[in-house]
Design a protein around this motif. Structure first.
Motif, PDB file in Angstrom:
ATOM      1  N   PHE A   1      31.450   3.923 -16.150  1.00 22.00           N
ATOM      2  CA  PHE A   1      30.951   2.779 -15.372  1.00 22.00           C
ATOM      3  C   PHE A   1      30.756   1.567 -16.268  1.00 22.00           C
ATOM      4  O   PHE A   1      30.933   1.640 -17.476  1.00 22.00           O
ATOM      5  CB  PHE A   1      29.625   3.165 -14.682  1.00 22.00           C
ATOM      6  CG  PHE A   1      29.794   4.290 -13.699  1.00 22.00           C
ATOM      7  CD1 PHE A   1      30.199   4.051 -12.392  1.00 22.00           C
ATOM      8  CD2 PHE A   1      29.611   5.609 -14.097  1.00 22.00           C
ATOM      9  CE1 PHE A   1      30.383   5.088 -11.495  1.00 22.00           C
ATOM     10  CE2 PHE A   1      29.792   6.659 -13.211  1.00 22.00           C
ATOM     11  CZ  PHE A   1      30.183   6.396 -11.908  1.00 22.00           C
TER      12      PHE A   1
ATOM     13  N   MET B   1      34.840  12.189  -9.042  1.00 23.79           N
ATOM     14  CA  MET B   1      34.175  10.970  -9.516  1.00 23.79           C
ATOM     15  C   MET B   1      32.792  10.821  -8.875  1.00 23.79           C
ATOM     16  O   MET B   1      31.852  10.350  -9.511  1.00 23.79           O
ATOM     17  CB  MET B   1      35.075   9.770  -9.175  1.00 23.79           C
ATOM     18  CG  MET B   1      34.582   8.464  -9.729  1.00 23.79           C
ATOM     19  SD  MET B   1      34.521   8.451 -11.531  1.00 23.79           S
ATOM     20  CE  MET B   1      33.842   6.820 -11.779  1.00 23.79           C
ATOM     21  N   GLY B   2      32.667  11.257  -7.593  1.00 25.53           N
ATOM     22  CA  GLY B   2      31.379  11.155  -6.901  1.00 25.53           C
ATOM     23  C   GLY B   2      30.283  11.910  -7.649  1.00 25.53           C
ATOM     24  O   GLY B   2      29.122  11.498  -7.665  1.00 25.53           O
TER      25      GLY B   2
ATOM     26  N   LEU C   1      24.856   9.784 -12.987  1.00 27.46           N
ATOM     27  CA  LEU C   1      24.421   8.486 -13.517  1.00 27.46           C
ATOM     28  C   LEU C   1      23.171   8.015 -12.776  1.00 27.46           C
ATOM     29  O   LEU C   1      22.183   7.612 -13.401  1.00 27.46           O
ATOM     30  CB  LEU C   1      25.550   7.456 -13.369  1.00 27.46           C
ATOM     31  CG  LEU C   1      25.222   6.078 -13.937  1.00 27.46           C
ATOM     32  CD1 LEU C   1      25.493   6.056 -15.442  1.00 27.46           C
ATOM     33  CD2 LEU C   1      26.033   4.974 -13.254  1.00 27.46           C
ATOM     34  N   ASN C   2      23.219   8.088 -11.432  1.00 31.20           N
ATOM     35  CA  ASN C   2      22.090   7.606 -10.625  1.00 31.20           C
ATOM     36  C   ASN C   2      20.820   8.392 -10.913  1.00 31.20           C
ATOM     37  O   ASN C   2      19.727   7.861 -10.854  1.00 31.20           O
ATOM     38  CB  ASN C   2      22.430   7.689  -9.124  1.00 31.20           C
ATOM     39  CG  ASN C   2      23.495   6.693  -8.730  1.00 31.20           C
ATOM     40  OD1 ASN C   2      23.804   5.781  -9.483  1.00 31.20           O
ATOM     41  ND2 ASN C   2      24.083   6.886  -7.564  1.00 31.20           N
TER      42      ASN C   2
ATOM     43  N   HIS D   1      31.893   2.763   2.081  1.00 29.09           N
ATOM     44  CA  HIS D   1      33.154   2.383   1.429  1.00 29.09           C
ATOM     45  C   HIS D   1      34.227   2.048   2.487  1.00 29.09           C
ATOM     46  O   HIS D   1      34.938   1.052   2.388  1.00 29.09           O
ATOM     47  CB  HIS D   1      33.598   3.557   0.556  1.00 29.09           C
ATOM     48  CG  HIS D   1      34.551   3.187  -0.532  1.00 29.09           C
ATOM     49  ND1 HIS D   1      34.523   3.743  -1.780  1.00 29.09           N
ATOM     50  CD2 HIS D   1      35.580   2.315  -0.560  1.00 29.09           C
ATOM     51  CE1 HIS D   1      35.487   3.235  -2.524  1.00 29.09           C
ATOM     52  NE2 HIS D   1      36.147   2.365  -1.804  1.00 29.09           N
TER      53      HIS D   1
ATOM     54  N   ARG E   1      37.922  -2.142  -4.133  1.00 32.76           N
ATOM     55  CA  ARG E   1      37.476  -0.782  -3.789  1.00 32.76           C
ATOM     56  C   ARG E   1      38.516  -0.116  -2.905  1.00 32.76           C
ATOM     57  O   ARG E   1      38.227   0.842  -2.190  1.00 32.76           O
ATOM     58  CB  ARG E   1      36.122  -0.856  -3.084  1.00 32.76           C
ATOM     59  CG  ARG E   1      35.041  -1.440  -3.989  1.00 32.76           C
ATOM     60  CD  ARG E   1      33.723  -1.562  -3.261  1.00 32.76           C
ATOM     61  NE  ARG E   1      33.153  -0.262  -2.973  1.00 32.76           N
ATOM     62  CZ  ARG E   1      32.143  -0.075  -2.136  1.00 32.76           C
ATOM     63  NH1 ARG E   1      31.610  -1.095  -1.503  1.00 32.76           N
ATOM     64  NH2 ARG E   1      31.672   1.140  -1.909  1.00 32.76           N
TER      65      ARG E   1
ATOM     66  N   SER F   1      31.049  14.846  -1.478  1.00 34.10           N
ATOM     67  CA  SER F   1      31.798  13.726  -2.072  1.00 34.10           C
ATOM     68  C   SER F   1      32.808  13.160  -1.069  1.00 34.10           C
ATOM     69  O   SER F   1      33.239  12.018  -1.202  1.00 34.10           O
ATOM     70  CB  SER F   1      32.526  14.186  -3.342  1.00 34.10           C
ATOM     71  OG  SER F   1      33.357  15.307  -3.057  1.00 34.10           O
TER      72      SER F   1
ATOM     73  N   ARG G   1      29.003   9.855 -10.553  1.00 31.83           N
ATOM     74  CA  ARG G   1      28.107   8.775 -10.077  1.00 31.83           C
ATOM     75  C   ARG G   1      26.711   9.331  -9.782  1.00 31.83           C
ATOM     76  O   ARG G   1      25.706   8.714 -10.139  1.00 31.83           O
ATOM     77  CB  ARG G   1      28.702   8.113  -8.833  1.00 31.83           C
ATOM     78  CG  ARG G   1      27.824   7.004  -8.264  1.00 31.83           C
ATOM     79  CD  ARG G   1      28.510   6.170  -7.196  1.00 31.83           C
ATOM     80  NE  ARG G   1      29.450   5.228  -7.751  1.00 31.83           N
ATOM     81  CZ  ARG G   1      30.772   5.325  -7.651  1.00 31.83           C
ATOM     82  NH1 ARG G   1      31.300   6.310  -7.005  1.00 31.83           N
ATOM     83  NH2 ARG G   1      31.562   4.424  -8.197  1.00 31.83           N
TER      84      ARG G   1
END
Ligand code: NAD
Length: 366
Positions: A226, A193-194, A200-201, A59, A272, A51, A197
């Protein structure tokens, strides 16, 4: 292309470092900055904290180009009270300005026995353990309290049904023999948080007890974090104790350093940006209880702790920092597994700064 078990690209650490250096240099960073950013991120991958590894590069490059991360920028001491200093990161790469802040603090701690460093206004400073290790390499003990703002809140306070701050990490590092430091370094949220994500992916559910939905009820659905809202939140770790530490991280690193806490004043929509503030307390053990007794007692205590009979199903009692060192030793030999989504984003970022797909392939050796 070398692929791992589940659609991963396997890259040797030195090749990955060279690739990230090349991307940063093509983006306008000087050679030293590019090296330090690359080494910091690849170390996070080697330690198993993907992460905070090379997946951050898209980013970072987005933020350099948006002006939220300032290339080739060093930190300055803006308030100097001897053993208490405030350092402004001037929105430079965290890998540069947090390192600068520790260089200042280490010098003062050796002079005065202790230095309290307030670093404010840094771009993302990555794995906080890196800054504890920098102090420990000089024989110094340190604690670090960190907050994050610039983007929306993600983590609920204990008992809260909505987010108020972010993953506010905490780190404490004690020097160990031969660079084998005791490094406690974690986010004060249940999960990074990573990791939400990634779930989700992949279309997966999260484990129970990590997230709440926008009504404050338990959920395992990562989508609650999200989209366009209303948003759920990540829970703090450790009930009221972890929730309390998360609040203290914001107060100590934000309000006390002048870098500011996470409130509507400091969280911007549709950005961001990542701002990190850090309060570090750096201590020279020789100037406190005495170097020799400290060193002997630290060794005795760690041996005593590790001698505990392991629980059923546990191979060995480890000290903080040991799991990361073991992962690094393995990955230096086997290579680093980068998931194909992250790899694709890295390649796109490389192309966006002028490298070709052939350059990436030849640099990375994949
Ligand atoms: P984590 O939950 O993996 O915990 C890591 C810590 O626990 C380490 O000190 C590790 O040595 C120790 N540990 C793990 N297993 C152990 C075992 N079996 N025995 C003894 N000790 C053990 O970490 P995390 O919360 O996912 O954080 C990952 C990284 O993310 C950290 O480096 C943190 O600094 C970083 N982070 C940075 C920011 C930022 O804003 N810059 C925000 C959040 C997190």
């Amino acid at each position: 292309m070398a692929t791992g078990k589940a659609g991963e690209v396997i890259v040797k650490a030195d090749r990955l470092t060279t690739l990230v250096r090349a991307i940063c240099e093509a983006d306008g960073s000087g050679a030293e900055e590019a090296r330090l950013v690359a080494e910091n991120l690849v170390t996070a991958n080697l330690f198993g904290h993907d992460s905070h590894g090379v997946g951050m590069i898209p980013h970072y490059i987005h933020n350099t180009q948006a002006g939220d991360c300032k290339r080739n920028t060093h930190a300055d001491i803006v308030l100097d009270n001897g053993a208490v200093i405030t350092v402004d990161g001037r929105k430079g790469y965290g890998q540069i300005v947090a390192r600068d802040a520790m260089i200042f603090g280490i010098e003062r701690a050796k002079q005065f026995g202790v230095c309290i460093v307030g670093l404010r206004n840094a771009h993302h400073i990555g794995r906080i353990g890196a800054w504890g290790e920098q102090c420990a390499d000089e024989g110094l003990v340190s604690t670090h309290y960190v907050n994050v703002h610039g983007h929306k809140p993600l983590v609920a306070p204990f008992g809260g049904a909505e987010a108020r701050f972010t993953t506010n990490p905490y780190c404490c590092t004690v020097p160990g023999p031969n660079g084998e430091h005791i490094v406690l370094d974690f986010a004060t949220s249940q999960v990074a948080m990573g990791k939400v994500r990634v779930a989700l992916n992949k279309g997966e559910r999260m484990d129970e007890g990590l997230l709440i939905d926008s009504d404050g009820n338990d959920t395992t659905d990562p989508a609650t974090m999200f989209g366009n809202g209303p948003f759920g939140a990540i829970l703090p770790f450790g009930q009221h104790k972890g929730g309390g530490l998360a609040v203290m991280c914001d107060l100590l690193s934000g309000a006390l350093t002048g870098g500011l806490t996470h409130t509507p004043k400091t969280s911007k929509d549709g950005t961001r940006d990542i701002v990190n503030n850090m309060l570090s307390v750096i201590i020279d053990p020789a100037k406190l209880g005495g170097h020799d007794i400290w060193k002997q007692d630290t060794d005795d205590f760690i041996k005593w702790v590790k001698s505990a009979r392991p629980q059923p199903g546990v191979a060995e009692v480890l000290t903080p920092g040991e799991p990361e060192r073991r992962r690094r030793a393995r990955k230096l030999v086997e290579g680093i597994a980068v998931d194909t989504t992250t790899w694709g984003q890295l390649v796109d970022t490389a192309k966006s700064v002028g490298l070709s797909a052939a350059d990436v392939t030849s640099i990375a050796g994949v």
